[in-house]
Enzyme design. Structure first.
Site, PDB file in Angstrom:
ATOM      1  NE  ARG A 221      -4.231  -1.512   0.161  1.00 36.41           N
ATOM      2  CZ  ARG A 221      -4.362  -2.566  -0.659  1.00 36.41           C
ATOM      3  NH1 ARG A 221      -3.440  -2.827  -1.566  1.00 36.41           N
ATOM      4  NH2 ARG A 221      -5.442  -3.330  -0.589  1.00 36.41           N
TER       5      ARG A 221
ATOM      6  CG  HIS B 238      -3.124  -0.869  -6.872  1.00 39.02           C
ATOM      7  ND1 HIS B 238      -3.534  -0.190  -5.752  1.00 39.02           N
ATOM      8  CD2 HIS B 238      -3.179  -2.185  -6.533  1.00 39.02           C
ATOM      9  CE1 HIS B 238      -3.839  -1.053  -4.784  1.00 39.02           C
ATOM     10  NE2 HIS B 238      -3.627  -2.280  -5.249  1.00 39.02           N
TER      11      HIS B 238
HETATM   12  P1  NAP Z   1      -1.679 -11.586   4.931  1.00 37.10           P
HETATM   13  O1  NAP Z   1      -1.754 -13.016   4.523  1.00 37.10           O
HETATM   14  O2  NAP Z   1      -2.631 -11.087   5.959  1.00 37.10           O
HETATM   15  O3  NAP Z   1      -0.178 -11.337   5.434  1.00 37.10           O
HETATM   16  C1  NAP Z   1       0.195 -10.168   6.101  1.00 37.10           C
HETATM   17  C2  NAP Z   1       1.599 -10.349   6.652  1.00 37.10           C
HETATM   18  O4  NAP Z   1       2.029  -9.106   7.217  1.00 37.10           O
HETATM   19  C3  NAP Z   1       1.670 -11.409   7.764  1.00 37.10           C
HETATM   20  O5  NAP Z   1       2.851 -12.143   7.667  1.00 37.10           O
HETATM   21  C4  NAP Z   1       1.691 -10.544   9.010  1.00 37.10           C
HETATM   22  O6  NAP Z   1       2.354 -11.140  10.131  1.00 37.10           O
HETATM   23  C5  NAP Z   1       2.471  -9.350   8.543  1.00 37.10           C
HETATM   24  N1  NAP Z   1       2.220  -8.202   9.413  1.00 37.10           N
HETATM   25  C6  NAP Z   1       1.048  -7.604   9.704  1.00 37.10           C
HETATM   26  N2  NAP Z   1       1.232  -6.602  10.576  1.00 37.10           N
HETATM   27  C7  NAP Z   1       2.553  -6.584  10.870  1.00 37.10           C
HETATM   28  C8  NAP Z   1       3.347  -5.807  11.733  1.00 37.10           C
HETATM   29  N3  NAP Z   1       2.841  -4.833  12.497  1.00 37.10           N
HETATM   30  N4  NAP Z   1       4.677  -6.063  11.785  1.00 37.10           N
HETATM   31  C9  NAP Z   1       5.215  -7.068  11.046  1.00 37.10           C
HETATM   32  N5  NAP Z   1       4.502  -7.854  10.190  1.00 37.10           N
HETATM   33  C10 NAP Z   1       3.188  -7.606  10.131  1.00 37.10           C
HETATM   34  O7  NAP Z   1      -1.831 -10.639   3.677  1.00 37.10           O
HETATM   35  P2  NAP Z   1      -1.554 -10.979   2.130  1.00 37.10           P
HETATM   36  O8  NAP Z   1      -2.690 -11.710   1.549  1.00 37.10           O
HETATM   37  O9  NAP Z   1      -0.202 -11.562   2.035  1.00 37.10           O
HETATM   38  O10 NAP Z   1      -1.568  -9.493   1.507  1.00 37.10           O
HETATM   39  C11 NAP Z   1      -0.637  -8.516   1.939  1.00 37.10           C
HETATM   40  C12 NAP Z   1      -0.996  -7.158   1.395  1.00 37.10           C
HETATM   41  O11 NAP Z   1      -0.673  -7.076   0.009  1.00 37.10           O
HETATM   42  C13 NAP Z   1      -2.479  -6.782   1.417  1.00 37.10           C
HETATM   43  O12 NAP Z   1      -2.878  -6.367   2.710  1.00 37.10           O
HETATM   44  C14 NAP Z   1      -2.550  -5.663   0.403  1.00 37.10           C
HETATM   45  O13 NAP Z   1      -2.337  -4.422   1.026  1.00 37.10           O
HETATM   46  C15 NAP Z   1      -1.369  -5.958  -0.529  1.00 37.10           C
HETATM   47  N6  NAP Z   1      -1.799  -6.295  -1.897  1.00 37.10           N
HETATM   48  C16 NAP Z   1      -1.395  -5.499  -2.924  1.00 37.10           C
HETATM   49  C17 NAP Z   1      -1.737  -5.826  -4.222  1.00 37.10           C
HETATM   50  C18 NAP Z   1      -1.252  -5.017  -5.401  1.00 37.10           C
HETATM   51  O14 NAP Z   1      -1.627  -5.282  -6.537  1.00 37.10           O
HETATM   52  N7  NAP Z   1      -0.395  -4.047  -5.222  1.00 37.10           N
HETATM   53  C19 NAP Z   1      -2.510  -6.968  -4.478  1.00 37.10           C
HETATM   54  C20 NAP Z   1      -2.908  -7.752  -3.401  1.00 37.10           C
HETATM   55  C21 NAP Z   1      -2.555  -7.396  -2.100  1.00 37.10           C
HETATM   56  P3  NAP Z   1       1.821 -12.514  10.789  1.00 37.10           P
HETATM   57  O15 NAP Z   1       2.112 -13.587   9.763  1.00 37.10           O
HETATM   58  O16 NAP Z   1       2.648 -12.649  11.992  1.00 37.10           O
HETATM   59  O17 NAP Z   1       0.369 -12.317  11.037  1.00 37.10           O
HETATM   60  C1  GLV Z   2      -5.091  -5.252  -4.045  1.00 37.72           C
HETATM   61  O1  GLV Z   2      -4.441  -4.296  -3.813  1.00 37.72           O
HETATM   62  C2  GLV Z   2      -5.607  -6.140  -3.045  1.00 37.72           C
HETATM   63  O2  GLV Z   2      -5.516  -5.815  -1.854  1.00 37.72           O
HETATM   64  O3  GLV Z   2      -6.151  -7.206  -3.430  1.00 37.72           O
END
Ligand code: NAP
Ligand code: GLV
Length: 309
Positions: free
Chosen positions: A224, A272
């Site tokens: 983000r 994005h």
């Molecule tokens: P997820 O499975 O919820 O993983 C989040 C990770 O971040 C977990 O490992 C979590 O730790 C860690 N985390 C959260 N808060 C933290 C903190 N305060 N300090 C250290 N680590 C922390 O999420 P995901 O599915 O991988 O997605 C991640 C993010 O990618 C989304 O939230 C979104 O913003 C972004 N995204 C972007 C796009 C794009 O096209 N640019 C597309 C999809 C998603 P724990 O494992 O210990 O809980």
């Molecule tokens: C895209 O940014 C997503 O959070 O799926």
């Protein structure tokens, strides 16, 4: 009983088709419409306006069209007992790993510097570094970060990961918590961000953390925009602390035409698209959750509202 779809960017048609085929008795509606609000049981949303969910008096679940739910949980008027379910992978992990690998290889093979040299017709080989000695730091080891970390490690990078709770992943040095952040950053010549946006991670890449990276480090932000304090990143790019940045997300999207990040020679901008929601990949997960909800079961991928992700 109906489901209300809201998205400024997603085409509702493939969703209408997939959900209609699987759940023919669930009315699929697309906002705005002038039907009754009191029979909306579910919403399927991307970036709904603040206060939007308040108008559905009998809402049973909020289903996110994305992996990140920061724009949903930011609404102070959300009904507190209604579960929010996010997409988990749903075709995004492979896309995200590709984006991360592309960025890591770009900076590892110094393509940014060769592009600048080409602009001045400069023929100057730069010192190589073995991939196994190139430290790549992955912030966030959840669904997307762990998939990217695995692909980077398979490719040969020296990968470290950082998360809130401690993980154990083959071939990846795992760090956790703010007490480990400094040591994690010190080894990250290329830093790739997959954190969710929460009160704890807002502005996490600012002058104070950027200076903890090795001098000349590169950044890939695919999480983000608000994770990065953009003015601090621009200053770090200008003073050489950061050599390059590949940025997919921004504090304001679309990135305003006059924003200095568009023109900075050390910056690559993508709109994005690191991992997009593809209905044919993601609809099965939404249908499965709707079936679970209608059986009275909890959906998969429920967001912990207190943690914010
Ligand atoms: P997820 O499975 O919820 O993983 C989040 C990770 O971040 C977990 O490992 C979590 O730790 C860690 N985390 C959260 N808060 C933290 C903190 N305060 N300090 C250290 N680590 C922390 O999420 P995901 O599915 O991988 O997605 C991640 C993010 O990618 C989304 O939230 C979104 O913003 C972004 N995204 C972007 C796009 C794009 O096209 N640019 C597309 C999809 C998603 P724990 O494992 O210990 O809980
Ligand atoms: C895209 O940014 C997503 O959070 O799926």
């Amino acid at each position: 009983m109906s489901l209300m779809f809201y998205s400024p960017i997603d085409d509702p048609d493939p969703w209408r088709e997939a959900l209609g085929a699987a759940l023919p008795d669930l009315e699929f509606r697309v906002w705005p419409d002038d039907g009754p609000l009191d029979n909306v049981r579910y919403t399927l949303v991307w970036k709904p306006p603040i206060g939007w969910h308040r108008q559905f008096p009998d809402l049973r679940a909020i289903l996110s069209l994305g992996a990140g739910v920061d724009a949903i949980v930011a609404d102070p008027d959300l009904p507190p007992e209604v579960p929010i379910a996010r997409l988990r992978d749903a075709g995004m992990a492979q896309q995200m790993a590709e984006y991360a690998l592309y960025g890591a290889l770009h900076f590892h093979r110094r393509m940014d510097e060769y592009a600048r040299q080409q602009g001045g017709s400069v023929w100057q080989p730069l010192a190589p570094k073995l991939i196994g000695e190139r430290g790549v730091g992955v912030m966030g080891l959840g669904v997307l970060g762990s998939a990217a970390a695995a692909m980077l490690a398979r490719t040969g990078f020296k990968v470290a990961g950082w998360s809130r709770t401690r993980h154990q992943l083959d071939g990846i040095a795992c760090w956790s918590g703010f007490e480990d952040l400094e040591r994690f950053l010190a080894g990250s010549e290329i830093l790739i961000n997959f954190l969710p946006l929460t009160p704890d991670t807002l502005g996490i890449l600012d002058a104070a953390t950027l200076v903890l990276l090795p001098r000349g480090a590169c950044i890939v932000n695919s999480a983000r925009g608000a994770h990065v304090v953009e003015a601090d990143l621009l200053a770090a790019l200008d003073n050489g602390q950061i050599r390059g940045a590949m940025l997919d997300v921004f504090a304001e999207e679309p990135l305003p035409a006059l924003h200095p990040l568009w023109r900075h020679p050390g910056v690559i901008v993508t709109p994005h698209v690191a991992a997009v929601t593809i209905a044919s990949e993601a609809a099965g997960q939404v249908i499965d959750n709707l079936r679970r909800l209608r059986r009275g079961e909890a959906p998969v991928g429920v967001v912990d509202r207190a943690a914010g992700y």
